[in-house]
Design a protein around this motif. Structure first.
Motif, PDB file in Angstrom:
ATOM      1  N   ILE A 133      53.723  55.215  -9.281  1.00 20.90           N
ATOM      2  CA  ILE A 133      54.980  54.821  -9.928  1.00 20.90           C
ATOM      3  C   ILE A 133      55.303  53.356  -9.652  1.00 20.90           C
ATOM      4  CG2 ILE A 133      57.473  55.194  -9.916  1.00 20.90           C
ATOM      5  CD1 ILE A 133      56.861  58.170  -9.342  1.00 20.90           C
ATOM      6  N   LEU A 134      55.031  52.930  -8.430  1.00 16.93           N
ATOM      7  CA  LEU A 134      55.388  51.575  -8.007  1.00 16.93           C
ATOM      8  C   LEU A 134      54.257  50.573  -8.179  1.00 16.93           C
ATOM      9  CD1 LEU A 134      57.259  52.508  -4.695  1.00 16.93           C
ATOM     10  CD2 LEU A 134      58.267  51.957  -6.914  1.00 16.93           C
ATOM     11  N   ARG A 135      53.221  50.962  -8.909  1.00 15.79           N
ATOM     12  CA  ARG A 135      51.985  50.158  -8.987  1.00 15.79           C
ATOM     13  C   ARG A 135      52.245  48.674  -9.216  1.00 15.79           C
ATOM     14  NH1 ARG A 135      48.536  47.066  -9.586  1.00 15.79           N
ATOM     15  NH2 ARG A 135      46.360  47.336 -10.219  1.00 15.79           N
ATOM     16  N   ARG A 136      53.066  48.314 -10.189  1.00 15.67           N
ATOM     17  CA  ARG A 136      53.224  46.894 -10.514  1.00 15.67           C
ATOM     18  C   ARG A 136      54.133  46.162  -9.536  1.00 15.67           C
ATOM     19  NH1 ARG A 136      57.508  45.739 -14.596  1.00 15.67           N
ATOM     20  NH2 ARG A 136      58.821  47.580 -14.843  1.00 15.67           N
ATOM     21  N   PHE A 137      54.822  46.906  -8.678  1.00 14.72           N
ATOM     22  CA  PHE A 137      55.690  46.276  -7.691  1.00 14.72           C
ATOM     23  C   PHE A 137      55.042  46.177  -6.308  1.00 14.72           C
ATOM     24  CE2 PHE A 137      58.515  48.620 -10.657  1.00 14.72           C
ATOM     25  CZ  PHE A 137      59.126  47.523 -11.259  1.00 14.72           C
ATOM     26  N   LEU A 138      53.806  46.691  -6.181  1.00 22.11           N
ATOM     27  CA  LEU A 138      53.186  46.759  -4.863  1.00 22.11           C
ATOM     28  C   LEU A 138      53.046  45.407  -4.174  1.00 22.11           C
ATOM     29  CD1 LEU A 138      50.426  49.477  -5.427  1.00 22.11           C
ATOM     30  CD2 LEU A 138      52.554  49.701  -4.128  1.00 22.11           C
ATOM     31  N   ALA A 140      54.898  42.785  -4.223  1.00 17.58           N
ATOM     32  CA  ALA A 140      56.188  42.375  -3.661  1.00 17.58           C
ATOM     33  C   ALA A 140      56.629  43.317  -2.540  1.00 17.58           C
ATOM     34  CB  ALA A 140      57.240  42.339  -4.763  1.00 17.58           C
ATOM     35  N   LEU A 141      56.470  44.627  -2.751  1.00 12.82           N
ATOM     36  CA  LEU A 141      56.915  45.590  -1.741  1.00 12.82           C
ATOM     37  C   LEU A 141      56.122  45.445  -0.448  1.00 12.82           C
ATOM     38  CD1 LEU A 141      57.380  48.758  -3.967  1.00 12.82           C
ATOM     39  CD2 LEU A 141      59.178  47.556  -2.710  1.00 12.82           C
ATOM     40  N   SER A 163      49.636  42.484   7.525  1.00 11.07           N
ATOM     41  CA  SER A 163      49.816  41.524   6.438  1.00 11.07           C
ATOM     42  C   SER A 163      49.642  42.221   5.092  1.00 11.07           C
ATOM     43  CB  SER A 163      48.796  40.384   6.551  1.00 11.07           C
ATOM     44  OG  SER A 163      47.494  40.845   6.217  1.00 11.07           O
ATOM     45  N   ARG A 164      50.224  41.645   4.066  1.00 10.26           N
ATOM     46  CA  ARG A 164      50.061  42.192   2.718  1.00 10.26           C
ATOM     47  C   ARG A 164      48.592  42.228   2.322  1.00 10.26           C
ATOM     48  NH1 ARG A 164      51.587  39.218  -2.890  1.00 10.26           N
ATOM     49  NH2 ARG A 164      49.691  38.154  -2.249  1.00 10.26           N
ATOM     50  N   ASP A 165      47.854  41.171   2.644  1.00  8.43           N
ATOM     51  CA  ASP A 165      46.454  41.098   2.237  1.00  8.43           C
ATOM     52  C   ASP A 165      45.610  42.172   2.900  1.00  8.43           C
ATOM     53  OD1 ASP A 165      47.079  38.952   0.644  1.00  8.43           O
ATOM     54  OD2 ASP A 165      46.357  37.436   2.053  1.00  8.43           O
TER      55      ASP A 165
END
Length: 259
Positions: A133-138, A140-141, A163-165
């Motif tokens: 559901i949140l795929r395109r916001f990942l 940023a989240l 880290s995000r990466d």
């Protein structure tokens, strides 16, 4: 089935097998350091990364067959193997079959009780659905500690510190990999992992487990040790389901020392 793979580094060969997620890139936090000491070969299982899905039923046995075929086709008999989560289960299955050499399995699946397996399915399915559901916001989240804590509390003991990466490829892979649901079904509904009697595995077996693993909970380590009596059990303190996330230096050293 031809598995996509990458190969780099120098030294004795080491085959890496990932769990649910992005494919071989799941090893990105530690693969460069491993490659300083080993000839690292990291595969994408069928339906993950750049390997197409299986044409037939997806099962742990079929996924293990694909890795065994890869070892044979590339003349890698006796190669050391390391796997995490589903990949940890696969490398233990290969050892049980007498395939490969030294084996390191990090937080492997397949050693749960019926109740634990039901909880595994009941908690991981909604988590994967939420990721979809949140795929395109990942990006940023996962780019802030609060978002990582919200999404990764089941997977990491200290998600805010990552880290995000480090985490984005695997989390995105849960949504994007065509075989995520089929492999998850195989884990939930398929047979539990069989063991190997003492003296029957082809090399040393090491099982690493996070003390704070909420996916394959720590009590399962005792069952794994019973089923693989030749195995050495290593505990990762303050570590969840992904040692390559929570304890990358320790995971690297364990793999290097035990292969």
């Amino acid at each position: 089935m031809t598995l996509n793979y990458v190969r780099f580094g120098h030294g004795s060969p080491l085959l890496l097998v990932h769990g649910l997620g992005v494919g071989w890139r799941s090893w990105s936090p530690i693969i460069d350091e491993l490659a300083e000491h080993r000839d690292v070969i990291a595969v994408d299982l069928p339906g993950f990364g750049d390997t197409p899905p299986l044409t037939g039923e997806v099962s742990i046995a079929a996924l293990a067959d694909s890795v065994a075929d890869f070892i044979r086709e590339h003349d890698l008999g006796g190669i050391s193997t390391a796997g995490q989560s589903m990949g940890g289960r696969i490398v233990l299955e290969l050892a049980r079959r007498g395939v490969g050499g030294d084996t390191v399995a990090l937080d492997p699946g397949g050693f749960w009780s019926d109740r634990e397996r039901a909880v595994f399915g009941a908690t991981l399915r909604p988590s994967i659905a939420l990721v979809n559901i949140l795929r395109r916001f990942l990006p940023a989240l996962l780019g802030n500690p609060a978002g990582r804590t919200l999404l990764l509390a089941q997977l990491s003991a200290r998600p805010w510190a990552l880290s995000r990466d480090t985490v984005l490829p695997d989390v995105r892979g849960l949504a994007d990999s065509p075989s995520t649901q089929a492999a998850l079904n195989a884990l939930i509904h398929g047979p539990k992992q069989e063991g190997a009697s003492s003296g029957t595995v082809p090399g040393r077996v090491t099982i690493g487990w996070g003390r704070r693993d909420l996916v394959t909970v720590p009590k399962q380590a005792a069952r794994a040790s019973e089923l693989f009596p030749d195995a050495v059990l290593h505990w990762f303190e303050r570590c969840g389901h992904f040692p390559q996330w929570d304890a990358p230096k320790e995971a690297t050293r364990l793999i290097l020392d035990r292969t």
